[in-house]
Design an enzyme around this catalytic site. Structure first.
Site, PDB file in Angstrom:
ATOM      1  N   LYS A 182      -1.690  30.196  51.004  1.00 44.44           N
ATOM      2  CA  LYS A 182      -1.596  31.620  50.690  1.00 44.44           C
ATOM      3  C   LYS A 182      -2.989  32.243  50.770  1.00 44.44           C
ATOM      4  O   LYS A 182      -3.973  31.609  50.365  1.00 44.44           O
ATOM      5  CB  LYS A 182      -1.003  31.804  49.288  1.00 44.44           C
ATOM      6  CG  LYS A 182      -0.611  33.233  48.959  1.00 44.44           C
ATOM      7  CD  LYS A 182       0.124  33.315  47.622  1.00 44.44           C
ATOM      8  CE  LYS A 182       0.543  34.731  47.304  1.00 44.44           C
ATOM      9  NZ  LYS A 182       1.290  34.845  46.036  1.00 44.44           N
ATOM     10  N   SER A 199       5.560  37.406  46.211  1.00 47.41           N
ATOM     11  CA  SER A 199       4.515  37.738  47.150  1.00 47.41           C
ATOM     12  C   SER A 199       4.139  36.594  48.098  1.00 47.41           C
ATOM     13  O   SER A 199       3.482  36.850  49.111  1.00 47.41           O
ATOM     14  CB  SER A 199       3.255  38.178  46.390  1.00 47.41           C
ATOM     15  OG  SER A 199       2.750  37.119  45.609  1.00 47.41           O
ATOM     16  N   SER A 229       6.539  34.809  42.237  1.00 46.81           N
ATOM     17  CA  SER A 229       6.040  34.895  43.616  1.00 46.81           C
ATOM     18  C   SER A 229       6.091  33.588  44.401  1.00 46.81           C
ATOM     19  O   SER A 229       5.859  33.596  45.610  1.00 46.81           O
ATOM     20  CB  SER A 229       4.609  35.436  43.631  1.00 46.81           C
ATOM     21  OG  SER A 229       4.627  36.831  43.456  1.00 46.81           O
TER      22      SER A 229
END
Lengths: 480, 93
Positions: free
Chosen positions: A89, A164, A188
């Site tokens: 990420k 996310s 997320s």
């Protein structure tokens, strides 16, 4: 020519769809394929799919990483994770690489140090394939707010991958990496895992170091894995957990994952699961799973956690409050975007006005509001107290049951643009937020398919430091 | 309870974010909706619950300092404007 065709042939024969860490490790150890062969197989998928899916926003240089991993196999010093392709990420710092949190404010920021999780994974010579897309500063539930444009769901490109950590989920789901790291502040990791038919683990707060994770809401943020199997989630978690002198909120080593794996009694927060707005097929899939578990000999009981329904409201006070404070560091002076205005104040405002996307600005304004004089007691302080009560309720429930079962998401992955008002977007995290509020671990397991073809999911929540319970019951649910 | 346009502008000032007039209307609507939603916590009876803060000393011993300048170059490279090893800022006074 002859050689490249041979390599190409060997890539084609690697079954990435059903690949696991253990299978890859066994094959790499036996020399069935090389680290380069494995990585090339993933790269081929990325080449074919990423332009459309947009899971990765940058691919790293891989040669040195591949050589290092292969050398470990030849020297006999390879660990289970050596040579395993990871998607990272974009809010996890890798020294010398850009880490932008998919935000305009950090678009050209190069990390000056390694985050602790990266340091730990580098020791095992894993392969960092590239930066995975995400919502702007991790604020969003669909990866639609990224400054690099949205990521599509590989299972249905008209739908969002969740967020996310949507890029991390899509990277694994499109076979562009074997596993991924994400971060979870209110769901997320688990929500995109659910939307993309993956396993997603949010560890106990304080078991995985946040050092080098671009901060959003520091009392809620935690790093964790997105994988295809529970076994893989456990292997990655075991590799990244641990006390860290660089993160004072990490727990002492002897506490981390110290609770037994045995699960006998499963609690179901009835009124929470049955509330309005949950897709009927999500409910029936959940009931079916409960029934299967009961047939396997688990005791299923209804539990009452009355304040759990207030978790999302508490979250949308505390998270923006903490984010507005954390994001005050982006001043356009020390690093990140800098837009010159007339004088200091105007430069701050222009930098932050242009660098932050709309959702980030909305949350900063909201956080500033709930922390401002006159509203602090009614919002921030009250939310802290409700948070303490919710945590108390969880602790009490776990005196009686081993785990709590709910769906992860109230409905399967939605279509792009479908949730245009903030509240309806926020509600997709209704089941995931409570674990962050209480700091307890939770895992999402893919289970069932909706009539629209999208995957459904089950979430297991356990008491602090009881990750092993999540893994043992998670494996059971995988095989139902 | 509804937020006024002036309040939204004030929040923009406090958080150092330029907010245009068009944005004020949009943010006002969003913030009103979010505040209406989170207001449900007002009805929770929290009794005399105490928010626990775990207070412990996590400061390490002051030993093995990093070498002066060890990280300076890397860090300054990220600053938008520098001169002679310093970060340059706008005139403040």
């Amino acid at each position: 020519m002859g050689l490249s065709r041979l390599i190409r042939f060997s890539n084609m024969s690697i079954d990435l769809k059903n690949m696991t860490i253990k299978k890859a490790h066994t094959a790499l150890s036996a020399g069935d394929f090389s680290v380069r062969g494995l990585v090339d197989a993933y790269l081929e998928n990325i080449k074919e799919k990423n332009e459309d899916i947009n899971a990765y926003i940058e691919l790293f240089d891989l040669d040195d990483q591949i050589n290092e991993a292969q050398a470990r196999f030849e020297a006999g010093t390879a660990t289970e994770l050596t040579g395993i392709p990871f998607a990272m990420k974009d809010n996890i710092l890798i020294k010398g690489q850009i880490a932008s949190a998919a935000s305009g404010i950090l678009k050209n920021y190069t990390a000056v140090y390694d985050s602790t999780v990266i340091k730990m994974l580098k020791k095992e010579a894993v392969i960092f394939i590239g930066r995975a897309n995400m919502d702007d500063a991790a604020m969003g539930s669909s990866t639609e707010t990224s400054v690099y444009g949205p990521t599509k769901n590989p299972l249905d490109p008209t739908r969002v991958p969740g967020g996310s950590s949507g890029g991390s989920a899509a990277a694994v789901a499109m076979n562009g990496a074997l596993v991924a790291l994400g971060s979870d502040t209110g769901g997320s990791i688990r929500q995109p895992a659910g939307y993309c038919a993956l396993v997603g683990l949010k560890p106990t707060y304080g078991t995985v170091s946040r050092y080098g994770l671009i901060a959003m809401a520091s009392s809620l943020d935690v790093i964790g894995p997105l994988t295809k199997t529970v076994e893989d989630a456990k292997i990655v978690y075991d590799a990244i957990k641990g006390n860290d002198p660089m993160d004072s909120t990490t727990m002492p080593e002897d506490k981390i994952s110290s609770i037994s794996s045995e699960v006998k009694k499963i609690g179901v927060p009835r009124s929470f699961v049955d509330m309005d707005g949950v897709d009927p097929e999500v409910k029936s899939n959940f009931e079916k799973t409960l029934k299967s578990l009961e047939e396997k000999g688990y005791e299923i009981v209804d539990i009452s956690v009355p304040l759990i329904e207030y978790s999302l409201a508490v979250y949308y006070i505390l998270m923006p409050a903490e984010a507005s404070t954390n994001l005050s560091r982006y001043d356009g002076i020390r690093f990140g975007l800098s837009v010159q205005g007339e004088g200091v104040d105007d430069s701050y405002k222009k930098t932050r006005g242009q660098g932050f996307g709309k959702e980030v600005q909305r949350r900063i304004l909201l956080g500033t509001y709930v922390l401002s004089h006159g509203y602090y007691d009614a919002y921030y302080n009250k939310a802290q107290k409700v948070r303490a009560k919710i945590t108390e309720e969880f602790k009490k429930v776990f005196e009686d049951v081993d785990v709590i079962l709910t769906p992860t998401t109230p409905a399967p992955a939605f279509k792009f643009g479908e949730k245009s008002d903030p509240i309806s977007m926020y509600l997709s995290d209704i089941f995931t937020v409570p674990a962050n509020i209480a700091g307890v671990p939770a895992i999402s397991i893919p289970k069932g398919v909706h009539s629209n073809g999208m995957p459904l999911d089950i979430q297991i929540t356990a008491s602090h430091f009881a990750e092993e319970k999540l893994f043992s019951l998670g494996k059971e649910i995988e095989t139902l | 309870m509804s937020i006024s346009n002036d309040e939204v502008k004030k929040l923009g000032d406090l958080s150092r974010i330029s907010v245009t007039d068009d944005q004020v209307e949009e943010f006002k609507g969003d913030l009103d909706a979010i505040l209406a939603y989170v207001d449900q916590i007002q009805s929770v009876d929290v009794g005399d619950v105490e928010v626990e803060y775990l207070i412990k000393n996590v400061v390490r011993e002051d030993e093995n300092p990093s070498q002066p300048g060890e990280f300076t170059k890397d860090i300054l490279k990220e600053a938008p404007d520098t001169q002679d090893g310093f970060i340059k800022v706008n005139k403040i006074l």
